[in-house]
Design a protein around this motif. Structure first.
Motif, PDB file in Angstrom:
ATOM      1  N   TYR A   1       0.858  -1.176   0.000  1.00  0.00           N
ATOM      2  CA  TYR A   1       0.000   0.000   0.000  1.00  0.00           C
ATOM      3  C   TYR A   1       0.898   1.231   0.000  1.00  0.00           C
ATOM      4  O   TYR A   1       1.784   1.368   0.858  1.00  0.00           O
ATOM      5  N   GLN A   2       0.690   2.103  -0.983  1.00  0.00           N
ATOM      6  CA  GLN A   2       1.467   3.343  -1.059  1.00  0.00           C
ATOM      7  C   GLN A   2       0.519   4.499  -1.302  1.00  0.00           C
ATOM      8  O   GLN A   2      -0.385   4.416  -2.132  1.00  0.00           O
ATOM      9  N   ASP A   3       0.747   5.587  -0.563  1.00  0.00           N
ATOM     10  CA  ASP A   3      -0.104   6.770  -0.662  1.00  0.00           C
ATOM     11  C   ASP A   3       0.779   7.973  -0.951  1.00  0.00           C
ATOM     12  O   ASP A   3       1.733   8.248  -0.199  1.00  0.00           O
ATOM     13  N   LEU A   4       0.488   8.679  -2.038  1.00  0.00           N
ATOM     14  CA  LEU A   4       1.203   9.902  -2.401  1.00  0.00           C
ATOM     15  C   LEU A   4       0.240  11.068  -2.301  1.00  0.00           C
ATOM     16  O   LEU A   4      -0.759  11.114  -3.024  1.00  0.00           O
ATOM     17  N   VAL A   5       0.524  11.992  -1.411  1.00  0.00           N
ATOM     18  CA  VAL A   5      -0.310  13.180  -1.228  1.00  0.00           C
ATOM     19  C   VAL A   5       0.560  14.404  -1.452  1.00  0.00           C
ATOM     20  O   VAL A   5       1.679  14.482  -0.913  1.00  0.00           O
ATOM     21  N   SER A   6       0.067  15.333  -2.250  1.00  0.00           N
ATOM     22  CA  SER A   6       0.818  16.565  -2.498  1.00  0.00           C
ATOM     23  C   SER A   6      -0.111  17.768  -2.417  1.00  0.00           C
ATOM     24  O   SER A   6      -1.286  17.689  -2.793  1.00  0.00           O
ATOM     25  N   ARG A   7       0.430  18.853  -1.888  1.00  0.00           N
ATOM     26  CA  ARG A   7      -0.281  20.137  -1.842  1.00  0.00           C
ATOM     27  C   ARG A   7       0.472  21.088  -2.763  1.00  0.00           C
ATOM     28  O   ARG A   7       1.651  21.393  -2.526  1.00  0.00           O
ATOM     29  N   THR A   8      -0.206  21.545  -3.838  1.00  0.00           N
ATOM     30  CA  THR A   8       0.491  22.268  -4.902  1.00  0.00           C
ATOM     31  C   THR A   8      -0.266  23.543  -5.252  1.00  0.00           C
ATOM     32  O   THR A   8      -1.450  23.496  -5.631  1.00  0.00           O
ATOM     33  N   ALA A   9       0.411  24.678  -5.122  1.00  0.00           N
ATOM     34  CA  ALA A   9      -0.133  25.966  -5.558  1.00  0.00           C
ATOM     35  C   ALA A   9       0.777  26.535  -6.643  1.00  0.00           C
ATOM     36  O   ALA A   9       1.920  26.100  -6.816  1.00  0.00           O
ATOM     37  N   ASN A  10       0.270  27.505  -7.392  1.00  0.00           N
ATOM     38  CA  ASN A  10       1.062  28.122  -8.445  1.00  0.00           C
ATOM     39  C   ASN A  10       2.301  28.799  -7.870  1.00  0.00           C
ATOM     40  O   ASN A  10       2.302  29.276  -6.734  1.00  0.00           O
ATOM     41  N   ALA A  11       3.355  28.850  -8.678  1.00  0.00           N
ATOM     42  CA  ALA A  11       4.593  29.484  -8.247  1.00  0.00           C
ATOM     43  C   ALA A  11       4.411  30.991  -8.103  1.00  0.00           C
ATOM     44  O   ALA A  11       3.596  31.617  -8.789  1.00  0.00           O
ATOM     45  N   GLN A  12       5.174  31.572  -7.174  1.00  0.00           N
ATOM     46  CA  GLN A  12       5.187  33.018  -6.979  1.00  0.00           C
ATOM     47  C   GLN A  12       6.605  33.447  -6.666  1.00  0.00           C
ATOM     48  O   GLN A  12       7.351  32.758  -5.968  1.00  0.00           O
ATOM     49  N   LEU A  13       7.015  34.563  -7.193  1.00  0.00           N
ATOM     50  CA  LEU A  13       8.322  35.107  -6.887  1.00  0.00           C
ATOM     51  C   LEU A  13       8.233  35.965  -5.629  1.00  0.00           C
ATOM     52  O   LEU A  13       7.149  36.446  -5.275  1.00  0.00           O
ATOM     53  N   PRO A  14       9.360  36.144  -4.919  1.00  0.00           N
ATOM     54  CA  PRO A  14       9.335  36.988  -3.718  1.00  0.00           C
ATOM     55  C   PRO A  14       8.773  38.376  -4.018  1.00  0.00           C
ATOM     56  O   PRO A  14       9.115  38.996  -5.020  1.00  0.00           O
ATOM     57  N   GLY A  15       7.851  38.845  -3.152  1.00  0.00           N
ATOM     58  CA  GLY A  15       7.232  40.146  -3.328  1.00  0.00           C
ATOM     59  C   GLY A  15       5.919  40.103  -4.070  1.00  0.00           C
ATOM     60  O   GLY A  15       5.154  41.082  -4.036  1.00  0.00           O
ATOM     61  N   GLN A  16       5.629  38.995  -4.748  1.00  0.00           N
ATOM     62  CA  GLN A  16       4.361  38.881  -5.458  1.00  0.00           C
ATOM     63  C   GLN A  16       3.260  38.415  -4.501  1.00  0.00           C
ATOM     64  O   GLN A  16       3.536  37.781  -3.496  1.00  0.00           O
ATOM     65  N   PRO A  17       1.991  38.702  -4.823  1.00  0.00           N
ATOM     66  CA  PRO A  17       0.891  38.232  -3.952  1.00  0.00           C
ATOM     67  C   PRO A  17       0.785  36.719  -4.011  1.00  0.00           C
ATOM     68  O   PRO A  17       1.117  36.088  -5.030  1.00  0.00           O
ATOM     69  N   PRO A  18       0.325  36.085  -2.941  1.00  0.00           N
ATOM     70  CA  PRO A  18       0.204  34.633  -2.926  1.00  0.00           C
ATOM     71  C   PRO A  18      -0.893  34.162  -3.870  1.00  0.00           C
ATOM     72  O   PRO A  18      -1.808  34.928  -4.211  1.00  0.00           O
ATOM     73  N   PRO A  19      -0.848  32.923  -4.302  1.00  0.00           N
ATOM     74  CA  PRO A  19      -1.921  32.381  -5.150  1.00  0.00           C
ATOM     75  C   PRO A  19      -3.234  32.308  -4.385  1.00  0.00           C
ATOM     76  O   PRO A  19      -3.265  32.329  -3.150  1.00  0.00           O
ATOM     77  N   SER A  20      -4.332  32.217  -5.110  1.00  0.00           N
ATOM     78  CA  SER A  20      -5.658  32.259  -4.483  1.00  0.00           C
ATOM     79  C   SER A  20      -6.135  30.882  -4.034  1.00  0.00           C
ATOM     80  O   SER A  20      -7.076  30.794  -3.240  1.00  0.00           O
ATOM     81  N   SER A  21      -5.534  29.815  -4.518  1.00  0.00           N
ATOM     82  CA  SER A  21      -5.992  28.471  -4.149  1.00  0.00           C
ATOM     83  C   SER A  21      -4.848  27.484  -4.295  1.00  0.00           C
ATOM     84  O   SER A  21      -3.797  27.787  -4.879  1.00  0.00           O
TER      85      SER A  21
END
Length: 730
Positions: free
Chosen positions: A330-350
């Motif tokens: 049994y193997q479980d792969l879970v990832s949390r992935t948001a769009n990339a952002q450069l330093p100083g840019q606003p964070p992604p919305s989801s």
């Protein structure tokens, strides 16, 4: 087995004469004395003395087994196949799964380094991208380590190297022995307690740079009919960038029961749990400006893998033997992935929370029959099934927990795979020290995808696709023993890459293929010579040619739509060489356990596209095909010290098949990964029976480099790092 170079009597007769028990010899003497007395004073006849001179082939065999697999290894025939074995106990302890050190003595294996321990990337001879080792079959004790061996052959878990005894590399014929991929097989052999081992407990504790904390503990015993070994390990690292920290936990249990000398039962349990941040990939410009830049501060990966194996070996009599394994993973792969952002840019919305589970079952049953003078026949079957749901949710919470499914579900697929195989091989021993090995393997694969939720930005129908493939594989090996411990070998064999879930329908594209692409197949030719002709020396030199047909690639129709198609064929050819020499072996120091061993191995590669549906692609170099890959080092070891200095040097290499740069300014990526050389120093110092000290420095020259690139950027490799610690044994 090497025959006698010069002998008046056959070896079998000589062995029978020299192995007569003393009691029978005394009986024969008594009978002879009684016969002489009964015959009175008859004159005895003196026969002419016969001198028998023979070379002891066993010393050559033992020397070669330090570097290659046995010619018949249980139910597996490896003679005429090119194999390399690294015995990890002959080098210092590898800390933190430094894969450059693990594979330093393994020619041709390219490690694409990723500091976060949730993906492991290998490639070989330019046959496919190393991302998640999709074109290399990685196994532990002959059982696949991939998520799903057939439908999703990716490598997300790797055992701690302290729990491994050997690393085996099998080329040419590896698909005929184990199944897909094209080549090679990397088989990791777990440690077992040696016969007669009393109850032993050990603990290893190491600290190092970047917050490294490593702990590994073992308890084992092997006396009488029962044997067991249990270990538990933990590794923590802060990483080199923010959001780069990781924790890795491992537990293993081995329990064996041997009711008599003819059979053994065993249970193996392996558990790996890893959690790691994912600081994101960088453009070349960002890497040059600041390799510690973080582009995805909210991303995270979780990997859990549990495996249970039941095994049995038995001597069936009449020169037949059995090896059988039954496993569940049994193997479980879970990832949390948001769009990339450069330093100083606003964070992604989801962010997207992705969960891929793999429940796989398999059995591997092999029989061996020894017959004639050194001949062996093997036959077996592998049955495999995978049930692998794939789900995604979208959430406005950028730090959503791994088991929080409260967001909007945007993908749900039920996927399953099925694989059956029947195979047979035979080694024929002929006069003049010639042997040949014909092989055949019949393969059957079926995969299916049933989608109930599709991504909201797509308009295509739900996926309900299935495909089956059947194919035979053939191989032939030839060999000849000559001189003192030398052998020439030749092997030609077929291999293949299974059709994956993504190959029959991409879940992220509007396009559904009318039919799945053709299977990717390989034909591998290899000819070489290896041996241990003098004390302390081992060499292996070969030339190879690999044709890989019907390569599968992702073709972009537009910014969203892609399709998996057969884009062309490639040819890889070159030379692979290995040289090991123990300077102390011919001296008296070897009798005192002293070894000073230098090694050098090289892979010289010329890989090109020979056909392609992409205009202008023919003649280009496939990605991750460096012209040379060199590995060298020197190790001093005895009962108290293991001190090793190793180096890995790679030529520049393209990271994508187009051989082109892309982007400009902040997004620029050059066409090639620059050449690099990395040197590592490692040591173990056994102060007394109980206490052992460990210390080492990786990337001794603090080389600023990278060797992993994906479609959207590169992964910086580690700079210079150190570690130190101790181990206690009771």
């Amino acid at each position: 087995m090497l025959p006698l170079r010069r002998a008046v009597l056959p070896l079998a007769v000589l062995m029978s004469l020299t192995s007569v028990p003393s009691a029978f010899a005394q009986d024969d003497a008594s009978q002879s004395q009684g016969l002489n007395q009964s015959q009175g004073a008859k004159k005895a006849t003196n026969l002419e003395a016969v001198n028998v001179i023979a070379n002891d082939w066993r010393k050559y065999l033992k020397a070669k087994l330090m570097y290659q697999m046995p010619e018949v290894d249980g139910p597996k025939i490896t003679v005429t196949k090119k194999t390399t074995v690294t015995h990890l106990d002959n080098q210092p302890t590898v800390i933190g799964n430094n894969l450059n050190q693990v594979f330093a003595r393994t020619p041709g294996v390219l490690v694409s380094e990723q500091p976060t321990p949730t993906q492991f990337n290998f490639s070989y001879r330019g046959i496919g991208n190393p991302q998640e080792s999709e074109f290399v079959l990685v196994m532990q004790d002959g059982i696949p380590l991939e998520g799903d061996w057939i439908g999703f052959p990716t490598l997300y878990a790797f055992p701690m190297t302290q729990s491994l005894a050997d690393v085996q590399l099998i080329r040419g014929g590896s698909s005929l022995m184990y199944g897909p991929e094209p080549e090679p097989v990397i088989n990791l052999v777990s440690k077992r307690p040696a016969p007669g081992t009393p109850l032993t407990v050990s603990t290893e504790n190491v600290v190092g740079e970047h917050g490294l904390l490593s702990n590994y503990n073992v308890i084992e015993r092997n006396q009488g009919a029962w044997a067991f070994r249990a270990d538990a390990g933990y590794v923590h690292s802060d990483g080199t960038r923010a959001d780069d920290g990781s924790q890795n936990r491992q537990t293993d249990l081995y329990l064996a029961y041997k009711p008599d000398e003819h059979q053994q039962w065993w249970i193996d349990f392996h558990a790996i749990s890893t959690v790691s941040g994912n600081p994101g990939l960088l453009s070349y410009t960002q890497w040059q400006q600041d390799p510690r830049t973080v582009t995805t501060p909210y991303n995270r990966n979780w990997v859990n893998r549990d495996q249970l194996v039941l095994g049995h070996t038995r001597d069936l009599g009449h020169n037949w033997s059995l090896e059988a394994k039954l496993w569940f993973t049994y193997q479980d792969l879970v990832s949390r992935t948001a769009n990339a952002q450069l330093p100083g840019q606003p964070p992604p919305s989801s962010t997207t929370l992705q969960d891929e589970a793999f429940r796989t079952y398999g059995t591997d049953i092999r029989l061996r029959k020894n017959w004639g003078q050194g001949n062996a026949f093997t036959v077996g079957t592998v049955l495999y099934h995978g049930n692998d749901p794939f789900r995604q949710w979208s959430s406005p919470d950028l730090m959503v927990a791994r088991d929080d499914h409260s967001g909007t579900q945007i993908l749900n697929e039920n996927r399953n795979s099925q694989y059956e195989s029947l195979f047979a091989e035979n080694v024929f021993r002929l006069p003049h020290r010639i042997h040949f090995v014909p092989s055949v393997r019949l393969e059957n694969e079926r995969i299916a995808v049933d989608e109930t939720v599709r991504p909201p930005f797509l308009s295509r129908p739900l996926i309900n696709e299935a495909d089956s493939r059947h194919l035979p594989l053939f191989g032939l090996g030839l060999g000849n023993d000559f001189g003192h411990g030398n052998e020439t070998y030749f092997n030609v064999s077929q291999g293949w890459r299974p059709l994956r879930y993504f190959d029959i329908a991409s879940p992220f594209s509007n396009l559904l293929p009318g039919h799945a692409a053709q299977l990717s197949k390989s034909v591998s030719w290899e000819a070489g010579v290896h041996g241990a002709p003098v004390t302390g020396l081992y060499y292996d030199v070969s030339v190879f040619w690999v044709d890989f047909k019907n390569r599968l690639e992702t073709e972009y129709i537009n910014e969203i739509d892609t399709i998996e198609v057969n884009t062309g064929d490639t040819r890889s050819r070159g030379l692979e060489a290995q040289l090991d020499y123990d300077f102390f072996a011919p001296t008296q120091w070897a009798t005192q356990g002293q070894h000073l061993e230098a090694f050098f191995n090289a892979s010289l590669l010329n890989a090109r596209y020979t056909a392609s549906s992409i205009p202008g692609q023919v003649g280009k170099t496939p990605a991750f095909s460096p012209d040379y890959l060199l590995k060298t080092g020197i190790t001093w070891r005895n009962e108290r010290v293991k001190l090793s200095l190793t180096a890995v040097s790679s030529a520049a290499q393209y990271w994508q098949d187009s051989d082109q740069s892309y982007g400009s300014g902040e997004t620029f990526m050059p066409a090639r990964i620059p050449a690099y050389t990395v040197v590592d120093l490692a040591s173990d110092w056994q102060l007394n029976h109980s206490l052992r000290l460990l210390a080492g420095i990786s990337n001794l020259g603090n080389r600023h480099y990278f060797d992993r690139v994906w479609d959207n950027g590169l992964e910086p490799a580690f700079g210079r790092t150190w570690y130190t610690g101790f181990a206690l044994t009771y």
